[in-house]
Design an enzyme around this catalytic site. Structure first.
Site, PDB file in Angstrom:
ATOM      1  N   CYS A 101       0.624  -0.886   0.366  1.00 37.53           N
ATOM      2  CA  CYS A 101       0.016  -0.356   0.530  1.00 37.53           C
ATOM      3  C   CYS A 101       0.992   1.525   0.135  1.00 37.53           C
ATOM      4  O   CYS A 101       1.871   1.301   0.259  1.00 37.53           O
ATOM      5  CB  CYS A 101      -0.590   0.175   1.667  1.00 37.53           C
ATOM      6  SG  CYS A 101      -1.851  -1.599   1.899  1.00 37.53           S
ATOM      7  N   ARG A 128      -4.551   1.163  -1.546  1.00 36.56           N
ATOM      8  CA  ARG A 128      -4.253  -0.636  -0.967  1.00 36.56           C
ATOM      9  C   ARG A 128      -3.936  -1.221  -2.283  1.00 36.56           C
ATOM     10  O   ARG A 128      -5.161  -0.888  -3.578  1.00 36.56           O
ATOM     11  CB  ARG A 128      -5.615  -0.236  -0.410  1.00 36.56           C
ATOM     12  CG  ARG A 128      -5.924  -2.460   0.112  1.00 36.56           C
ATOM     13  CD  ARG A 128      -7.228  -2.843   0.409  1.00 36.56           C
ATOM     14  NE  ARG A 128      -6.763  -4.215   1.280  1.00 36.56           N
ATOM     15  CZ  ARG A 128      -8.077  -4.802   1.399  1.00 36.56           C
ATOM     16  NH1 ARG A 128      -9.660  -4.060   1.031  1.00 36.56           N
ATOM     17  NH2 ARG A 128      -7.786  -5.851   1.956  1.00 36.56           N
ATOM     18  N   LEU A 129      -3.219  -2.012  -2.191  1.00 37.09           N
ATOM     19  CA  LEU A 129      -2.706  -2.807  -3.692  1.00 37.09           C
ATOM     20  C   LEU A 129      -3.571  -4.529  -2.566  1.00 37.09           C
ATOM     21  O   LEU A 129      -2.917  -4.612  -1.111  1.00 37.09           O
ATOM     22  CB  LEU A 129      -1.650  -2.963  -3.345  1.00 37.09           C
ATOM     23  CG  LEU A 129      -1.181  -4.091  -4.523  1.00 37.09           C
ATOM     24  CD1 LEU A 129      -1.846  -3.828  -6.107  1.00 37.09           C
ATOM     25  CD2 LEU A 129       0.521  -4.348  -4.598  1.00 37.09           C
ATOM     26  N   SER A 130      -4.647  -5.079  -2.714  1.00 41.29           N
ATOM     27  CA  SER A 130      -4.982  -5.935  -2.432  1.00 41.29           C
ATOM     28  C   SER A 130      -3.812  -7.039  -1.786  1.00 41.29           C
ATOM     29  O   SER A 130      -4.059  -8.139  -3.497  1.00 41.29           O
ATOM     30  CB  SER A 130      -6.648  -5.898  -2.456  1.00 41.29           C
ATOM     31  OG  SER A 130      -6.730  -5.268  -2.096  1.00 41.29           O
ATOM     32  N   ASN A 186       1.857   0.286   5.269  1.00 35.83           N
ATOM     33  CA  ASN A 186       2.253  -0.431   4.489  1.00 35.83           C
ATOM     34  C   ASN A 186       2.984  -1.856   4.593  1.00 35.83           C
ATOM     35  O   ASN A 186       4.220  -1.228   5.313  1.00 35.83           O
ATOM     36  CB  ASN A 186       2.452   0.893   3.435  1.00 35.83           C
ATOM     37  CG  ASN A 186       3.799  -0.014   2.965  1.00 35.83           C
ATOM     38  OD1 ASN A 186       3.355  -0.712   1.790  1.00 35.83           O
ATOM     39  ND2 ASN A 186       5.134   0.866   2.233  1.00 35.83           N
ATOM     40  N   GLY A 187       2.888  -2.706   4.252  1.00 32.93           N
ATOM     41  CA  GLY A 187       3.753  -3.879   5.014  1.00 32.93           C
ATOM     42  C   GLY A 187       2.665  -4.842   5.016  1.00 32.93           C
ATOM     43  O   GLY A 187       1.549  -5.475   4.113  1.00 32.93           O
ATOM     44  N   GLU A 188       3.848  -5.963   5.377  1.00 29.21           N
ATOM     45  CA  GLU A 188       3.231  -7.857   4.882  1.00 29.21           C
ATOM     46  C   GLU A 188       3.668  -8.062   6.343  1.00 29.21           C
ATOM     47  O   GLU A 188       5.443  -7.881   6.990  1.00 29.21           O
ATOM     48  CB  GLU A 188       3.893  -7.751   3.776  1.00 29.21           C
ATOM     49  CG  GLU A 188       3.556  -7.700   2.358  1.00 29.21           C
ATOM     50  CD  GLU A 188       1.030  -7.987   2.368  1.00 29.21           C
ATOM     51  OE1 GLU A 188       1.118  -9.033   3.615  1.00 29.21           O
ATOM     52  OE2 GLU A 188       1.272  -7.796   1.457  1.00 29.21           O
TER      53      GLU A 188
END
Length: 645
Positions: free
Chosen positions: A2, A54-56, A80-82
């Site tokens: 994101c 958002r990038l899903s 923003n991240g994982e």
């Protein structure tokens, strides 16, 4: 993956609608990082506005939407991240009585902060992140960045407001942000080919260092960054307690760690693939992926018609051996040159690593098939892959035996031939062992021959313009870590010190910046298995004989890859991921370069005599200044695109 943006305005002069409009406009500048959705959250009484794009990737439902408020209402997160271990953390939270509404890592992170506090949540999280979290009870905004710096986070001031974002263009979208360029940052760009942290190209902004948090109080006061994890401390502790097992035991442990890291990074609700150059690092990652995947892994390579810069044959052979579903594009000069006009858009801070061009092309190729791509980045810094790790200690030992007068004479002789002529001389060397860009290497060797020690050699080798103030007279050469050996990790091994400095500076500011911006520009999420904290800490503890020795680089990685890929498929001279930049600047990019170098921004920022001499020598082939000129050109293109001077 994101994009985030936001502000804290302590003046209380903005209504909720005005805060939402500013936060939304700022987030709009990072829309390419999150094309699948957007959201804002405001607290008018506190002057806080949070924006999110958002990038899903995980939990594609609205349960993963942001900004997200914790169940108790105290914490609001723009992230923003994982968090790769979010499932484990989620199970722990549920066992402690927390009710989760969805299965996103965002929800796990905000509820972990609510349940355990920010410090303990960060300690338990594994992954990559840049986030802002507003504590509604304590009226405090905290910014945080992941341990190694995979995700970007800028912050600064706009009038009396404090602003933050995933990109500088988002900061500049605030109506009170001052876009005055930092002359010191331009000097840093000329030396390192990137703006070194904590500087940013704008005077009123900076980068949050990796592994740090910074607190913004309700009155707008900003604290100093505080490290919650320090790689320098990791290196020092590892030197005191090194790995004591055999090389076989080291390979076994690395194999287990990498399998776990790769497995975690394969978790997604969208297709996942990998970049594959055919070198040791990317081949090791793909082999680990293929070992745990249920079917053929999708791999991606960019090739070049110029054999000196083409890795596609190597990648194709490795892909065939591992049984991947391989995709490649042999990019023509026209394909690559078309990217040049996009670079000022892709990079919202001037950035001059020319491998940004093939990196963008391979990201574009991958995005046609997958939404997540794993890479082998970090392998060189952790396991001793760069030639300088062997070259500098070796030449330092040899130079100590040679009088300084003889060294100066040898340097003068080497410099009599321009780089291109040395490249011609190199053609008599068999191609199998011929160094690529021999002229550039001879030039570097000549430049370090008269220096005083390995720290000075290291700085010279990583520098494009060794005296950046000669080309940027308005600036001063910033005193960042690379120039301050007394601040390097306190370990005895000189190679370990260089590797640590690279991981602390070059990796986040160059390599990870390059990959993050290129992937995000096309809506692709990049993941980096080697940067799992357990692998980073394990590698730091390995003796240098298992990383970089006189005769071999990345010893333990090579032994691991031997278990999956025959040595002859990957045993080649390290080439990097480059383009024929020198020839392009004399050929198809000559007109573009001339226009920029003759333009008003160039005359405003750069010493005309120094710049003209470099350009004339390069055009005529008298000297090879391609990389130095690229630093200048990337700044000029960036500034002109934004109407700055």
């Amino acid at each position: 993956m994101c994009g985030i943006a936001g502000l804290l305005d302590p003046t209380g002069s903005s209504t909720g609608d005005e805060l939402a409009a500013i936060a939304s406009a700022m987030a709009g500048e990072v829309a390419h990082r999150g094309p699948d959705g957007h959201g804002t959250w405001v607290d008018p009484a506190a002057g806080v506005g949070l924006g999110h794009r958002r990038l899903s990737i995980l939990d594609l439902s609205d349960a993963g939407a942001q900004p997200m408020t914790s169940a108790d209402g105290r914490w609001v997160l723009a992230y923003n991240g994982e968090v790769y271990n979010h499932r484990e953390l989620g199970r722990r939270l549920v066992a402690e009585g927390v009710r989760l509404r969805g299965h996103s890592d965002t929800e796990v992170l905000v509820e972990a902060i609510a349940a355990w506090g920010l410090g303990r949540a960060l300690e338990r999280c594994e992954g990559m992140w840049a986030f802002a979290v507003w504590d509604r009870r304590e009226r405090r905004l905290t910014l945080a960045r992941d341990r190694v710096g995979e995700k970007p986070l800028y912050y600064g001031t706009a009038g009396r407001a404090v602003v933050f974002a995933s990109g500088l263009d988002a900061l500049a979208a605030h109506p009170d942000f001052d876009r005055t360029i930092s002359a010191d940052a331009v000097c840093g760009l000329m030396r390192y080919k990137y703006v070194p942290a904590p500087l940013a190209i704008f005077r009123d902004a900076c980068k949050l260092p990796p592994g740090c948090t910074v607190v913004v109080e309700a009155d707008g006061s900003v604290g100093e960054p505080v490290a919650y994890w320090s790689y320098a401390e990791v290196v020092e502790q590892a030197a005191a307690r090194p790995f004591e097992g055999s090389i076989t035991e080291a390979v076994d442990e690395l194999e287990q760690l990498l399998a776990s890291s790769v497995s975690r990074r394969l978790v997604a609700d969208v297709p996942v693939g990998a970049f594959l150059s055919g070198g040791i690092d990317s081949s090791t990652i793909v082999a680990a992926m293929q070992a745990v995947a249920s079917g053929p892994v999708a791999t991606f390579t960019i090739g070049s018609p110029d054999s000196g810069f083409d890795e596609s044959d190597d990648a194709r052979r490795v892909a065939r051996h591992l049984g991947t579903r391989h995709h490649e594009l042999i990019a023509t000069g026209a394909d690559a040159l078309a990217v040049v006009d996009l670079l000022p858009v892709v990079y919202d801070e001037p950035f001059a690593d020319s491998s940004q061009i093939p990196t963008f092309l391979v990201s574009q190729l991958a995005r046609r098939h997958v939404t997540v791509a794993l890479s082998g980045d970090g392998g060189d810094e952790l396991f001793g892959g760069y030639n300088r790790y062997r070259w500098i200690p070796g030449i330092d030992r040899r130079l100590r035996r040679v009088p300084i007068g003889a060294r100066r004479l040898a340097a003068r002789i080497a410099n009599r031939l321009p780089a291109d002529r040395w490249d011609d001389v190199g053609r008599v060397i068999p191609e199998r062992v011929r160094p690529r860009q021999l002229g550039l290497k001879v030039e570097k060797a000549a430049s370090v021959a008269v220096l005083g020690g390995p720290e000075e050699m290291y700085l010279r080798v990583i520098s494009h313009w060794p005296d950046p103030t000669a080309v940027v007279p308005r600036g001063t050469d910033p005193e960042v870590l690379a120039k301050r050996p007394e601040r390097w990790p306190a370990v005895a091994d000189g190679t370990a010190r260089m590797m640590a400095v690279d991981l602390l500076t070059y990796l986040p500011d160059d390599i990870l910046t390059k990959v993050d911006r290129a992937t995000m520009a096309v809506g692709l999420e990049g993941r980096v298995p080697f940067l799992d904290r357990r692998i980073v800490e394990f590698a730091a503890a390995l003796p240098m004989s298992m990383r970089s020795s006189d005769g071999e680089s990345k010893v333990v990685l090579r032994r691991l890859l031997d278990r999956s890929v025959p040595r002859h498929l990957v045993d080649r001279t390290k080439t990097g991921f480059g383009i024929p930049l020198d020839a392009w600047l004399r050929g198809p990019l000559r007109g573009w370069a001339s226009d920029l170098l003759d333009g008003p921004v160039a005359s405003e920022w750069f010493d005309p005599t120094t710049l003209r001499t470099a350009w004339d020598e390069h055009r005529t082939g008298a000297r090879n200044h391609g990389y130095r000129l690229w630093d200048v050109l990337m700044f000029l293109a960036w500034a002109e695109h934004r109407g700055l001077s």
